[in-house]
Design a protein around this motif. Structure first.
Motif, PDB file in Angstrom:
ATOM      1  N   GLN A   1     -61.632 119.732  -2.188  1.00  0.00           N
ATOM      2  CA  GLN A   1     -62.214 119.775  -3.371  1.00  0.00           C
ATOM      3  C   GLN A   1     -61.974 121.126  -4.014  1.00  0.00           C
ATOM      4  O   GLN A   1     -61.978 122.077  -3.520  1.00  0.00           O
ATOM      5  CB  GLN A   1     -63.756 119.562  -3.173  1.00  0.00           C
ATOM      6  CG  GLN A   1     -64.123 118.552  -2.549  1.00  0.00           C
ATOM      7  CD  GLN A   1     -65.635 118.099  -2.222  1.00  0.00           C
ATOM      8  OE1 GLN A   1     -66.467 118.581  -3.106  1.00  0.00           O
ATOM      9  NE2 GLN A   1     -66.085 117.917  -1.194  1.00  0.00           N
ATOM     10  N   ILE A   2     -61.199 121.167  -5.068  1.00  0.00           N
ATOM     11  CA  ILE A   2     -60.665 122.307  -5.747  1.00  0.00           C
ATOM     12  C   ILE A   2     -61.310 122.378  -7.193  1.00  0.00           C
ATOM     13  O   ILE A   2     -61.164 121.567  -7.930  1.00  0.00           O
ATOM     14  CB  ILE A   2     -59.139 122.358  -5.792  1.00  0.00           C
ATOM     15  CG1 ILE A   2     -58.765 122.426  -4.191  1.00  0.00           C
ATOM     16  CG2 ILE A   2     -58.696 123.778  -6.324  1.00  0.00           C
ATOM     17  CD1 ILE A   2     -57.311 122.361  -4.126  1.00  0.00           C
ATOM     18  N   GLY A   3     -61.922 123.352  -7.453  1.00  0.00           N
ATOM     19  CA  GLY A   3     -62.490 123.637  -9.011  1.00  0.00           C
ATOM     20  C   GLY A   3     -61.304 123.873  -9.879  1.00  0.00           C
ATOM     21  O   GLY A   3     -60.044 123.727  -9.669  1.00  0.00           O
ATOM     22  N   GLU A   4     -61.816 124.312 -11.074  1.00  0.00           N
ATOM     23  CA  GLU A   4     -60.924 124.852 -12.154  1.00  0.00           C
ATOM     24  C   GLU A   4     -60.487 126.181 -12.063  1.00  0.00           C
ATOM     25  O   GLU A   4     -61.011 126.904 -11.363  1.00  0.00           O
ATOM     26  CB  GLU A   4     -61.615 124.271 -13.543  1.00  0.00           C
ATOM     27  CG  GLU A   4     -62.996 125.261 -13.807  1.00  0.00           C
ATOM     28  CD  GLU A   4     -63.701 125.008 -14.861  1.00  0.00           C
ATOM     29  OE1 GLU A   4     -64.308 125.911 -15.525  1.00  0.00           O
ATOM     30  OE2 GLU A   4     -63.874 123.659 -15.234  1.00  0.00           O
ATOM     31  N   TYR A   5     -59.358 126.499 -12.976  1.00  0.00           N
ATOM     32  CA  TYR A   5     -58.857 127.790 -12.882  1.00  0.00           C
ATOM     33  C   TYR A   5     -58.389 128.193 -11.497  1.00  0.00           C
ATOM     34  O   TYR A   5     -58.668 129.162 -10.955  1.00  0.00           O
ATOM     35  CB  TYR A   5     -59.579 128.751 -13.642  1.00  0.00           C
ATOM     36  CG  TYR A   5     -59.999 128.370 -14.901  1.00  0.00           C
ATOM     37  CD1 TYR A   5     -59.005 128.861 -16.071  1.00  0.00           C
ATOM     38  CD2 TYR A   5     -61.135 127.854 -15.517  1.00  0.00           C
ATOM     39  CE1 TYR A   5     -59.348 128.649 -17.204  1.00  0.00           C
ATOM     40  CE2 TYR A   5     -61.248 127.713 -16.656  1.00  0.00           C
ATOM     41  CZ  TYR A   5     -60.528 127.985 -17.606  1.00  0.00           C
ATOM     42  OH  TYR A   5     -60.718 127.904 -18.911  1.00  0.00           O
ATOM     43  N   PHE A   6     -57.483 127.342 -10.967  1.00  0.00           N
ATOM     44  CA  PHE A   6     -56.917 127.478  -9.791  1.00  0.00           C
ATOM     45  C   PHE A   6     -55.630 128.017  -9.559  1.00  0.00           C
ATOM     46  O   PHE A   6     -54.760 127.337 -10.244  1.00  0.00           O
ATOM     47  CB  PHE A   6     -57.256 126.269  -8.660  1.00  0.00           C
ATOM     48  CG  PHE A   6     -56.648 126.441  -7.373  1.00  0.00           C
ATOM     49  CD1 PHE A   6     -57.225 127.338  -6.342  1.00  0.00           C
ATOM     50  CD2 PHE A   6     -55.667 125.658  -6.878  1.00  0.00           C
ATOM     51  CE1 PHE A   6     -56.731 127.423  -5.256  1.00  0.00           C
ATOM     52  CE2 PHE A   6     -55.100 125.894  -5.539  1.00  0.00           C
ATOM     53  CZ  PHE A   6     -55.754 126.558  -4.458  1.00  0.00           C
ATOM     54  N   ALA A   7     -55.353 129.029  -8.903  1.00  0.00           N
ATOM     55  CA  ALA A   7     -53.862 129.711  -8.987  1.00  0.00           C
ATOM     56  C   ALA A   7     -53.295 129.751  -7.436  1.00  0.00           C
ATOM     57  O   ALA A   7     -53.927 130.354  -6.730  1.00  0.00           O
ATOM     58  CB  ALA A   7     -53.915 130.893  -9.867  1.00  0.00           C
ATOM     59  N   ILE A   8     -52.260 129.404  -7.357  1.00  0.00           N
ATOM     60  CA  ILE A   8     -51.576 129.774  -6.147  1.00  0.00           C
ATOM     61  C   ILE A   8     -50.236 130.528  -6.579  1.00  0.00           C
ATOM     62  O   ILE A   8     -49.399 129.993  -7.203  1.00  0.00           O
ATOM     63  CB  ILE A   8     -50.813 128.687  -5.402  1.00  0.00           C
ATOM     64  CG1 ILE A   8     -52.351 127.725  -4.947  1.00  0.00           C
ATOM     65  CG2 ILE A   8     -50.432 128.860  -4.057  1.00  0.00           C
ATOM     66  CD1 ILE A   8     -51.858 126.366  -4.221  1.00  0.00           C
ATOM     67  N   ASP A   9     -50.000 131.840  -6.125  1.00  0.00           N
ATOM     68  CA  ASP A   9     -48.771 132.538  -6.545  1.00  0.00           C
ATOM     69  C   ASP A   9     -47.709 132.300  -5.595  1.00  0.00           C
ATOM     70  O   ASP A   9     -48.234 132.573  -4.271  1.00  0.00           O
ATOM     71  CB  ASP A   9     -49.143 134.018  -6.778  1.00  0.00           C
ATOM     72  CG  ASP A   9     -48.365 134.730  -7.728  1.00  0.00           C
ATOM     73  OD1 ASP A   9     -47.189 134.077  -8.262  1.00  0.00           O
ATOM     74  OD2 ASP A   9     -48.489 135.860  -7.931  1.00  0.00           O
ATOM     75  N   HIS A  10     -46.492 132.315  -5.940  1.00  0.00           N
ATOM     76  CA  HIS A  10     -45.423 132.138  -5.294  1.00  0.00           C
ATOM     77  C   HIS A  10     -45.447 130.777  -4.370  1.00  0.00           C
ATOM     78  O   HIS A  10     -44.781 129.690  -4.506  1.00  0.00           O
ATOM     79  CB  HIS A  10     -45.101 132.963  -4.249  1.00  0.00           C
ATOM     80  CG  HIS A  10     -44.915 134.565  -4.719  1.00  0.00           C
ATOM     81  ND1 HIS A  10     -43.904 134.698  -5.478  1.00  0.00           N
ATOM     82  CD2 HIS A  10     -45.855 135.728  -4.813  1.00  0.00           C
ATOM     83  CE1 HIS A  10     -43.999 135.704  -5.962  1.00  0.00           C
ATOM     84  NE2 HIS A  10     -45.081 136.393  -5.562  1.00  0.00           N
ATOM     85  N   GLY A  11     -46.668 130.455  -3.386  1.00  0.00           N
ATOM     86  CA  GLY A  11     -46.975 129.267  -2.980  1.00  0.00           C
ATOM     87  C   GLY A  11     -46.484 128.634  -1.694  1.00  0.00           C
ATOM     88  O   GLY A  11     -47.117 127.983  -0.792  1.00  0.00           O
ATOM     89  N   THR A  12     -45.183 129.084  -1.112  1.00  0.00           N
ATOM     90  CA  THR A  12     -44.631 128.666  -0.107  1.00  0.00           C
ATOM     91  C   THR A  12     -45.502 128.721   1.377  1.00  0.00           C
ATOM     92  O   THR A  12     -45.926 129.878   1.505  1.00  0.00           O
ATOM     93  CB  THR A  12     -43.263 129.154   0.248  1.00  0.00           C
ATOM     94  OG1 THR A  12     -42.428 129.153  -0.863  1.00  0.00           O
ATOM     95  CG2 THR A  12     -42.493 128.364   1.388  1.00  0.00           C
ATOM     96  N   GLY A  13     -45.722 127.675   2.078  1.00  0.00           N
ATOM     97  CA  GLY A  13     -46.387 127.932   3.140  1.00  0.00           C
ATOM     98  C   GLY A  13     -48.065 127.816   3.085  1.00  0.00           C
ATOM     99  O   GLY A  13     -48.791 127.793   3.963  1.00  0.00           O
ATOM    100  N   VAL A  14     -48.504 127.662   1.808  1.00  0.00           N
ATOM    101  CA  VAL A  14     -49.984 127.487   1.826  1.00  0.00           C
ATOM    102  C   VAL A  14     -50.528 125.986   2.504  1.00  0.00           C
ATOM    103  O   VAL A  14     -49.712 125.015   2.010  1.00  0.00           O
ATOM    104  CB  VAL A  14     -50.319 127.662   0.264  1.00  0.00           C
ATOM    105  CG1 VAL A  14     -51.885 126.864   0.039  1.00  0.00           C
ATOM    106  CG2 VAL A  14     -50.281 128.952  -0.343  1.00  0.00           C
TER     107      VAL A  14
END
Length: 303
Positions: free
Chosen positions: A192-205
């Motif tokens: 469950q993920i709310g609004e205004y969600f950011a993942i910078d770069h991202g690899t491996g998350v």
């Protein structure tokens, strides 16, 4: 000829149904979901939600609504068919009494999904805003939408999460794994993920199935929201119970941090990089790794 004998022998052996293969096969001879059609469905959703970016820009809303309507009709047809195939693939296929019943239920679920598209669009545009606000290297919103892996990932996730909420079998997981294979970001559709969600770069998350993430949360590359241990029933079967973290609003988690178990990271906290967190964190906290300990060794001794 030896070549023909080898081919014939291999075909014969591979055509036999082993006990293990039979035990793993769906208990139905119905057609299974098509990964290619699921990909097409996601592309249609993307063209509906971001119509000026992934399709030809239209001069006015009337023409734009026509093209969106055409895509919506195609989306309904593909989604209905793939949901029907997914339902027959699922564990409850033995309860299905007729093909007509399956397709009626699949169409009902597809329409519920389409009814949710305006909210999915709203959420995705908040994600775009969050990425733009969090990255000084982003010159404009268009570059974020075109280029940033988080937009691809979150488009797949938000589609898959809604289908997961509708209890559609298999299709949600196909959708999120398509994004995982492209971006290296692994989000279970049940999270469950709310609004205004950011993942910078991202690899491996990695974000596990029972994770709960609030609003205005930012993660950096390599972050894991995982489980610490598993629980089993009396028969030794693994229990699917809440086992992943709860991340409250306005939390930032820096690269390669691992947050494990059903713990809560309080709002407005910052979790530093390269650390393990296995306990609750109070709101407004700053958690960072201990200072490095210097030690001396010689010739490989003392490492």
């Amino acid at each position: 000829m030896a070549k023909d004998d080898t081919l014939l022998r291999s075909v014969e052996l591979l055509s036999r149904l082993t006990e293990q293969e039979i035990s793993m096969m769906p208990q139905t001879d119905a057609q299974l979901p098509s990964v290619e059609q699921v990909k097409k469905m996601v592309c249609l959703v993307k063209s509906i939600i971001f119509p000026d970016y992934f399709t030809k820009r239209q001069p006015n809303e009337t023409i734009r609504s026509y093209y969106i309507g055409v895509r919506m009709e195609e989306l309904l047809q593909i989604l209905t068919k793939q949901i029907a195939h997914g339902m027959q693939f699922g564990e409850d296929c033995h309860t299905i009494t007729s093909k007509e019943q399956v397709y009626n239920e699949a169409e009902r679920l597809a329409l519920l999904f389409i009814d949710a598209l305006p909210e999915i669009k709203r959420l995705l545009y908040t994600d775009v805003q969050a990425m733009f606000d969090n990255d000084p290297a982003a010159p404009n919103y268009g570059e974020v939408i075109f280029c940033y892996p988080v937009v691809k990932t979150m488009t797949h996730y938000r589609i898959a999460h809604k289908l997961h909420e509708l209890r559609v079998p298999v299709i949600p997981r196909i959708i999120t794994e398509l994004a995982h294979s492209k971006t290296g970001i692994d989000i279970h559709p049940g999270a469950q993920i709310g609004e205004y969600f950011a993942i910078d770069h991202g690899t491996g998350v990695v974000i596990g199935e029972t994770s709960i993430i609030g609003n205005h949360v930012t993660l950096y590359q390599g972050v894991t929201l995982g489980s610490k241990s598993f629980k089993y029933d009396a028969q030794g079967n693994m229990l699917n119970i809440p086992r992943h973290p709860i991340i409250e609003d306005y939390v930032t988690v820096y690269s390669n941090a691992s947050i494990l178990g059903r713990i809560t990271i309080g709002h407005h906290s910052v979790i530093g990089g390269n650390i393990w967190v296995t306990h609750n964190v109070a709101p407004n906290s700053r958690i960072q790794q201990s200072k490095a300990v210097e030690s001396h060794f010689q010739g490989g001794l003392g490492i």
